[in-house]
Design a protein around this motif. Structure first.
Motif, short mmCIF file in Angstrom:
data_model
loop_
_atom_site.label_atom_id
_atom_site.label_comp_id
_atom_site.label_asym_id
_atom_site.label_seq_id
_atom_site.Cartn_x
_atom_site.Cartn_y
_atom_site.Cartn_z
N ASN A 150 0.87 -1.18 0.00
CA ASN A 150 0.00 0.00 0.00
C ASN A 150 0.91 1.23 0.00
OD1 ASN A 150 -1.65 2.17 0.67
ND2 ASN A 150 -3.01 0.90 1.89
N LEU A 151 0.95 1.94 -1.09
CA LEU A 151 1.90 3.05 -1.26
C LEU A 151 1.35 4.41 -0.85
CD1 LEU A 151 3.52 1.97 -4.65
CD2 LEU A 151 4.29 1.52 -2.31
N ASN A 152 0.19 4.44 -0.20
CA ASN A 152 -0.33 5.72 0.27
C ASN A 152 0.51 6.20 1.45
OD1 ASN A 152 -1.81 7.78 1.62
ND2 ASN A 152 -3.64 7.12 0.55
N PRO A 153 1.17 7.37 1.34
CA PRO A 153 2.06 7.84 2.41
C PRO A 153 1.34 8.12 3.73
CG PRO A 153 1.81 9.53 0.72
CD PRO A 153 1.15 8.30 0.20
N MET A 154 -0.01 8.16 3.72
CA MET A 154 -0.75 8.38 4.97
C MET A 154 -0.46 7.28 5.99
SD MET A 154 -2.59 11.09 5.20
CE MET A 154 -3.56 10.62 6.61
N HIS A 155 0.02 6.12 5.50
CA HIS A 155 0.22 4.99 6.40
C HIS A 155 1.67 4.81 6.85
CE1 HIS A 155 -3.83 4.03 5.46
NE2 HIS A 155 -3.57 3.72 4.20
N PHE A 156 2.63 5.37 6.11
CA PHE A 156 4.03 5.08 6.45
C PHE A 156 4.94 6.29 6.48
CE2 PHE A 156 3.54 4.32 1.88
CZ PHE A 156 4.52 5.15 1.34
N ASN A 157 4.44 7.48 6.17
CA ASN A 157 5.27 8.68 6.11
C ASN A 157 4.75 9.70 7.13
OD1 ASN A 157 6.34 11.23 5.38
ND2 ASN A 157 6.65 10.55 3.27
#
Length: 196
Positions: free
Chosen positions: A62-69
């Motif tokens: 899942n490349l949505n930065p809401m989850h890892f950035n």
């Protein structure tokens, strides 16, 4: 005549001889056990950790930065990272298995999935299922279909997730549950009645 205090204490301490026996634990519900309108509050809450979110995000790409950035997420309306919604679904469904689908032969569908509120690291989730309908099948007499609504809440009682879940569940007569071979155990594993 009442027991003397010494007799009661002796019984509490297990001084009397007892026989060992296999006792059935929870085998889950079978098709016959479901009734439309019943609501099952699934045992135990589960606190969502940062590790849960990072692993799920990485494993599913899942490349949505809401989850890892964190730098990115801190600039959004939420001010922090959100827990991956597919993790919330998986956790809530997993919490419901003990009451709804231990004896399922298949999950036929997950429908009307709604995320009502965001989930953050440190939130504790709780889940409940309501039986919406059930029906027998002409083509398969060993199972029936049960439709449930699964709802998950956080520790503040905010509804965070709802979905409809439809498992195909074994009928009791075809499952033949026993203390020696509960769901998931092959015959002959562990202590058997003849060993007692």
């Amino acid at each position: 005549m009442a027991d003397s205090p010494d007799d009661t204490e002796s019984a509490r301490n297990g001084d009397e001889s007892t026989e060992k026996r296999l006792v059935s634990g929870w085998h889950g519900r079978y098709y016959e056990d479901f009734a439309v309108g019943d609501i099952y509050k699934h045992p135990f809450g589960r606190t969502v950790t940062e590790t849960d979110n990072v692993w799920m995000t990485n494993v599913t790409m899942n490349l949505n930065p809401m989850h890892f950035n964190e730098a990115y997420a801190s600039e959004t309306e939420f001010g922090e990272r959100l827990v991956d919604g597919t993790f919330v679904i998986a956790l809530a469904v997993g919490m419901s298995v003990i009451d709804v689908s231990v004896n399922a032969t298949a999950n036929l569908g997950y429908d009307d999935i709604r995320h009502h509120e965001p989930v953050f690291h440190g939130d504790t989730l709780f889940a409940e299922s309501e039986v919406l309908s059930k029906r027998e099948l002409e083509s398969r007499d060993h199972v029936g279909i049960v439709e449930t609504e699964l709802r998950a809440y956080n520790q503040r009682d905010d509804l965070v997730l709802s979905l409809e879940r439809t498992p195909m569940v074994l009928k009791r007569e075809h499952a033949e549950p026993s203390a020696a071979a509960p769901p998931g155990w092959p015959d002959g594993i562990g202590l058997q009645p003849e060993d007692l």
